[in-house]
Design an enzyme around this catalytic site. Structure first.
Site, PDB file in Angstrom:
ATOM      1  N   CYS A   1       0.859  -1.178   0.000  1.00  0.00           N
ATOM      2  CA  CYS A   1       0.000   0.000   0.000  1.00  0.00           C
ATOM      3  C   CYS A   1       0.894   1.227   0.000  1.00  0.00           C
ATOM      4  CB  CYS A   1      -0.899   0.021   1.232  1.00  0.00           C
ATOM      5  SG  CYS A   1      -2.220   1.238   1.050  1.00  0.00           S
TER       6      CYS A   1
ATOM      7  N   CYS B   1       0.186   4.262   1.428  1.00  0.00           N
ATOM      8  CA  CYS B   1      -0.063   5.297   2.451  1.00  0.00           C
ATOM      9  C   CYS B   1       1.118   5.560   3.385  1.00  0.00           C
ATOM     10  CB  CYS B   1      -1.322   4.989   3.256  1.00  0.00           C
ATOM     11  SG  CYS B   1      -1.324   3.379   4.057  1.00  0.00           S
TER      12      CYS B   1
ATOM     13  N   CYS C   1      -3.729   6.025   0.211  1.00  0.00           N
ATOM     14  CA  CYS C   1      -3.285   4.696  -0.208  1.00  0.00           C
ATOM     15  C   CYS C   1      -2.991   4.601  -1.710  1.00  0.00           C
ATOM     16  CB  CYS C   1      -4.319   3.658   0.195  1.00  0.00           C
ATOM     17  SG  CYS C   1      -4.604   3.622   1.981  1.00  0.00           S
TER      18      CYS C   1
ATOM     19  N   LYS D   1     -12.147  -4.861   3.171  1.00  0.00           N
ATOM     20  CA  LYS D   1     -11.529  -3.958   4.144  1.00  0.00           C
ATOM     21  C   LYS D   1     -12.435  -2.746   4.335  1.00  0.00           C
ATOM     22  CE  LYS D   1      -7.424  -1.190   5.016  1.00  0.00           C
ATOM     23  NZ  LYS D   1      -6.051  -0.878   4.625  1.00  0.00           N
TER      24      LYS D   1
ATOM     25  N   LYS E   1     -11.318  -7.487   7.258  1.00  0.00           N
ATOM     26  CA  LYS E   1     -10.662  -6.582   8.198  1.00  0.00           C
ATOM     27  C   LYS E   1     -11.558  -5.389   8.466  1.00  0.00           C
ATOM     28  CE  LYS E   1      -6.730  -3.506   8.255  1.00  0.00           C
ATOM     29  NZ  LYS E   1      -5.918  -2.683   7.434  1.00  0.00           N
TER      30      LYS E   1
END
Ligand code: PBG
Ligand code: ZN
Length: 328
Positions: A124, A126, A134, A199, A252
């Protein structure tokens, strides 16, 4: 008054041995994954204030820690890297540096433990962009399609270093296919993709963003992460990533989304991971420190719930404490 009569479920609860005989959920050390925050330096142990018991580790300290954890029975790690001071830019270019933190950490773990440890790397941007989003930004918006190449290049750098699985957590559409194509074209047909398929945009990521220094500098992530109100969309995301070539899927966070874990479990035959995220860990730690909860019993119950809901793999910051304390 009705007496219970001949049918009595309590008969199978009379002793530990009887209860163990009929228990249908077991959390095994082999299914746990310990996350790590890795510093670009060789040495360093920087405690993370909001995640008691955890620290950002330099690469040598990471290796020492993972080797010790291996003795406890932890056989898989998920790595998050911090770039060198001042290396962040709008495009997150340092994320695919072959000499970056994560590639060096993966090589060091391979040297120390060979194939005796499963190395999974978070993919990712971020943690590597100066704006903390991200993906890359075009005209103030996170640009889905322009983010795919840097993400694929990041995954490639991790694969070249020897990662077993790359784990994209960015939530751009089509990134699993883009990463699969990049890996295959470079000959890394054996490197797998653990997709953060489902997510949610969650407040439970708060402590992580402090640990990884990856908080968005403007706005939030609701334009790309899932809306917590949506359950059917989880199946859509899971099926999409399966079709794009994911080898494993993830839901998640875990605890507020056990219903989602159960639904996704029923919708796919791919191995399914649950991510017991930072805020879930910090909340348990804080209450335990006050003496308000029994940490061992709470962690056991929480991990059992994730596995009972259908997770094959549990990514949890509690892994070391749980095995060291024999909490499972
Ligand atoms: C990066 C990433 C995040 C987490 C894993 N990968 C944070 C986020 O999306 O903001 C969260 C993990 C945790 O809270 O333990 N995209
Ligand atoms: Zn991210």
């Amino acid at each position: 008054m009705v007496t219970p009569g001949r049918i009595r479920p309590r008969r199978l609860r009379r002793s530990e041995a009887l209860r163990d005989l009929v228990a249908d959920t077991w959390v095994r050390p082999q299914q746990l994954v310990m996350p790590h925050f890795v510093l670009p330096a060789a040495r360093g142990v920087e405690p993370i204030a909001s995640m008691p018991g955890l620290a950002r580790l330099g690469i040598e300290d990471l290796v020492r820690t993972v080797v010790a954890d291996r003795e406890l029975g932890i056989r898989a790690v998920l790595l998050f890297g911090s770039p060198a001071e001042g290396a962040k830019d709008p495009e997150g270019a340092c994320a695919h540096d072959p000499e970056g933190t994560v590639p060096r950490a993966v090589r060091a773990l391979r040297d120390a433990l060979g194939s005796d440890i499963v190395t999974i790397t978070d993919v990712c941007l971020c943690g590597y962009t100066d704006h903390g989003h991200c993906g890359v930004i075009t005209d103030g918006e996170v640009d889905n399609d322009r983010s795919l190449l840097p993400l694929a290049n990041m995954a490639l750098a991790h694969a070249e270093a020897g990662a077993d699985l790359v784990a994209p957590s960015d939530m751009m559409d089509g990134r699993v296919a883009a990463i699969r194509d990049a890996l295959d074209h470079a000959g890394h047909t054996g490197v797998g993709i653990l997709s953060y398929a489902v997510k949610y945009a969650s407040a439970y990521y708060g402590p992580f963003r402090e640990a990884a220094d990856s908080a968005p500098q403007h706005g939030d992530r609701r334009g790309y992460q899932m809306d917590p109100r949506n359950a059917a969309e989880a199946i859509r995301e899971a099926r999409l990533d399966e079709r794009e070539g994911a080898d494993m899927l993830m839901v998640k966070p875990a605890l507020a989304y056990l219903d989602v874990i159960q639904r996704v479990r029923a919708a796919t035959t791919l191995p399914l991971a649950a991510y017991n995220v930072s805020g879930e860990y910090s909340a348990v730690k804080a209450a335990a420190a006050q003496g308000w909860l029994d940490e061992a019993a709470i962690v056991r119950e929480n991990l059992q719930a994730m596995v009972r809901a259908g997770a094959d793999v549990v990514i949890t910051y509690h892994a070391r404490d749980a095995l060291r304390g024999r909490w499972l």
